[in-house]
Motif scaffolding. Structure first.
Motif, PDB file in Angstrom:
ATOM      1  N   PHE A 197       0.829  -1.204   0.000  1.00 57.66           N
ATOM      2  CA  PHE A 197       0.000   0.000   0.000  1.00 57.66           C
ATOM      3  C   PHE A 197       0.868   1.260   0.000  1.00 57.66           C
ATOM      4  O   PHE A 197       0.645   2.200  -0.766  1.00 57.66           O
ATOM      5  N   THR A 198       1.892   1.267   0.852  1.00 64.31           N
ATOM      6  CA  THR A 198       2.799   2.412   0.910  1.00 64.31           C
ATOM      7  C   THR A 198       3.560   2.568  -0.404  1.00 64.31           C
ATOM      8  O   THR A 198       3.745   3.695  -0.901  1.00 64.31           O
ATOM      9  N   LEU A 199       3.986   1.449  -0.981  1.00 66.80           N
ATOM     10  CA  LEU A 199       4.687   1.487  -2.263  1.00 66.80           C
ATOM     11  C   LEU A 199       3.780   2.050  -3.357  1.00 66.80           C
ATOM     12  O   LEU A 199       4.238   2.810  -4.224  1.00 66.80           O
ATOM     13  N   ALA A 200       2.483   1.716  -3.299  1.00 67.22           N
ATOM     14  CA  ALA A 200       1.532   2.263  -4.269  1.00 67.22           C
ATOM     15  C   ALA A 200       1.455   3.780  -4.142  1.00 67.22           C
ATOM     16  O   ALA A 200       1.340   4.497  -5.149  1.00 67.22           O
ATOM     17  N   GLY A 201       1.531   4.295  -2.919  1.00 68.09           N
ATOM     18  CA  GLY A 201       1.527   5.737  -2.707  1.00 68.09           C
ATOM     19  C   GLY A 201       2.748   6.398  -3.333  1.00 68.09           C
ATOM     20  O   GLY A 201       2.635   7.443  -3.998  1.00 68.09           O
ATOM     21  N   PHE A 202       3.931   5.807  -3.125  1.00 69.57           N
ATOM     22  CA  PHE A 202       5.143   6.322  -3.758  1.00 69.57           C
ATOM     23  C   PHE A 202       4.987   6.350  -5.275  1.00 69.57           C
ATOM     24  O   PHE A 202       5.331   7.333  -5.936  1.00 69.57           O
ATOM     25  N   ALA A 203       4.465   5.242  -5.814  1.00 64.04           N
ATOM     26  CA  ALA A 203       4.327   5.125  -7.267  1.00 64.04           C
ATOM     27  C   ALA A 203       3.389   6.195  -7.817  1.00 64.04           C
ATOM     28  O   ALA A 203       3.660   6.798  -8.865  1.00 64.04           O
ATOM     29  N   LEU A 204       2.287   6.462  -7.111  1.00 61.81           N
ATOM     30  CA  LEU A 204       1.330   7.469  -7.571  1.00 61.81           C
ATOM     31  C   LEU A 204       1.955   8.866  -7.573  1.00 61.81           C
ATOM     32  O   LEU A 204       1.759   9.646  -8.523  1.00 61.81           O
ATOM     33  N   ALA A 205       2.712   9.191  -6.518  1.00 61.57           N
ATOM     34  CA  ALA A 205       3.356  10.508  -6.447  1.00 61.57           C
ATOM     35  C   ALA A 205       4.370  10.676  -7.577  1.00 61.57           C
ATOM     36  O   ALA A 205       4.405  11.703  -8.268  1.00 61.57           O
TER      37      ALA A 205
END
Length: 533
Positions: A197-205
């Motif tokens: 989930f946290t990695l998905a946030g990085f990817a979106l940013a």
């Protein structure tokens, strides 16, 4: 020196800064200046950390952006007027400084950019002091953070326009991001709650920044707008919490790089100290603006004092302006010194905020608007108060209301939550539990029980001390999460319920009750079947 060792130096300086009651940011800036004196420079890793920190900062701002709240006049009106007046004051100050110290080489363009950078207040500072005092859910914290978000948006627009690039025609394809909200939310739900989930946030940013940059729009704006798409969603709020410390960690690289740039000239350093001290003037304008926009005097004072500083976002504005040749590069180090000075003078002011209000309460109440006066909560005929109407407070309210009925009053600061309770026909009111004005309107001699369902130890302690100070002698019960919190409250004569330790007892009691009901039902069935068998 390898970049990882620079981070260790920043850690040591940050811990030293925190130990003396200052934000860790001061330590990071100091670490950069110390390393500069040792002729140490930063490498590629530090530059990448700084870039990623700014991207995550803007993405996080987008995640917290609630358009409905920001459209309130008390937020956008106060912010716009305050920024304009602040810039005029700083421009006048810089013009005077330019006449007294011609060597500064200040131009109209540089003065405008510098005044703009000094019109912001620090998100890092405000969040830190609110967290330390347990006031993140308070009205004054929400008010101050709303102002900060409007200021940050102004800075983002500056950053987006600073490159001078004209967006390509293909930038119109970015409009297709608008219907992407639902698919992105589904993706985040699929990612769960852990590292994916946290990695998905990085990817979106990163994806947002790269997309916008590829079509001639500054990438930072893309990170912000991708965050805005998720604002208001539960997964967006969770993502903001998960990325909070990563964002702060990466920004260490940015703050270190400012100090590594070296010291400003002696005359510019004097000016930086003076500009830092000018931050103390900010509350003198914030307070009358807030109260004119129908904010309660106490909320206005606490929010105003928290904004009496300069912002790390100003550093970003100055750094970008320096790359464009609008200001001299040494203004980055001057700005960092001014920020440090503003934090030094703002910290004691904020520590004294509650004392200041209690001491000058009657004088400050003269600024209360008729609208605020008309919205005072009804506290008549109250014998039990439940402070904090979340899940725990609501359960406590329902249980105690079976015995006391309408003599139970629930208190919360969240307007949307209060609307839900009103719909369920619960007696609730909007108030800040740590507000002495609220307690002055409660008949403390008739009050039998105060239930602190705030789950924040600092706030529980603050309310308990205030009640005892006002002469309340009835019973106080509080929810805690750790043994040391229970010990501290019990030392004040407060009954503490350990949410974690005693939840097991409650769970066992619930399970045992269900087992007894099951056995009773089975026994009834057996007794019914026996006569006909």
């Amino acid at each position: 020196m390898p970049d990882p060792l620079l981070i260790i130096v920043a850690l040591i300086c940050g811990m030293a800064s925190r130990a003396v009651g200052m934000p860790a940011l001061i330590g990071y800036l100091a670490a950069g200046f110390v390393l500069h004196e040792l002729n140490v420079g930063g490498g590629e890793m530090l530059a990448k950390l700084a870039e990623m920190g700014i991207t995550l900062l803007l993405f996080s701002i987008g995640l917290k952006l609630q358009i409905r709240d920001l459209l309130l006049p008390r937020i956008w009106g106060t912010t716009v007027i305050h920024m304009l007046v602040t810039q005029l004051v700083i421009l006048a100050f810089l013009s005077l400084a330019g006449q007294l110290m011609p060597g500064l080489g200040l131009s109209i363009t540089s003065n405008l950019v510098i005044a703009f950078a000094f019109s912001f207040s620090s998100t890092v500072f405000v969040i830190q002091i609110m967290q330390e005092r347990g006031e993140m859910a308070s009205r004054h914290a929400n008010l101050a953070i709303g102002v900060l978000i409007i200021q940050d948006l102004a800075a983002v627009l500056f950053l987006a326009a600073s490159t001078g690039k004209v967006p390509e025609l293909s930038a119109l394809w970015l409009l297709l991001l608008l219907p992407a909200r639902r698919p992105i939310v589904r993706l985040l739900r699929l990612a769960g709650h852990g590292e994916l989930f946290t990695l998905a946030g990085f990817a979106l940013a990163i994806l947002g920044a790269q997309l916008f940059d590829s079509v001639g729009v500054k990438g930072d704006l893309g990170a912000l707008l991708i965050g805005v798409l998720l604002a208001g969603e539960q997964k967006g709020k969770e993502l903001a919490r998960n990325l909070l410390y990563f964002k702060d960690l990466f920004l260490v690289g940015f703050f270190l790089s400012i100090g590594l740039g070296g010291w400003p000239s002696p005359s510019l350093m004097i000016l930086a100290f003076a500009l830092g001290a000018l931050a103390l003037l900010k509350p003198l304008l914030y307070f009358p603006l807030f109260t004119r926009f129908h904010v309660a005097p106490r909320t206005a004072l606490l929010a105003s004092n928290s904004l009496a500083n300069h912002s790390e976002f100003g550093l970003i504005v100055i750094a970008v302006a320096a790359t464009q040749g609008w200001v001299k590069p040494e203004w980055s180090s001057a700005m960092s010194i001014a920020i440090a000075v503003s934090f030094l003078v703002a910290s004691p002011l904020n520590r004294l905020s509650h004392t200041m209000y209690r001491r000058h309460r009657l004088r400050l109440l003269r600024h209360e608007s008729p609208l605020v006066r008309a919205q005072r909560p009804d506290t008549s005929n109250v014998r039990v108060l439940v402070l904090g109407m979340g899940n725990i407070g609501t359960g406590a309210y329902e249980a105690i209301a079976r015995s006391y009925g309408e003599q139970v009053l629930g208190i919360d600061d969240n307007d949307r939550k209060l609307a839900q309770h009103h719909a369920m026909h619960r007696r609730v009111a909007a108030a800040d539990a740590s507000d002495p004005d609220f307690w002055h309107r409660v008949a403390l001699d008739q009050l039998e029980l105060v239930m602190l369902a705030l789950t924040n130890h600092q706030e529980n302690m603050l309310v308990a001390d205030l009640l005892r100070e006002l002469g309340y002698t009835g019973r106080i019960a509080a929810v805690v999460r750790f043994d040391e919190e229970a010990t501290a409250l019990e030392a004040k004569g407060i009954s503490a319920f350990n949410l974690y330790a005693q939840a097991g007892e409650g769970f066992a009691a619930h399970a045992a009750q269900g087992l007894r009901e099951r056995r009773s039902a089975d026994r009834d069935v057996n007794e019914t079947e026996e006569p006909g068998s």
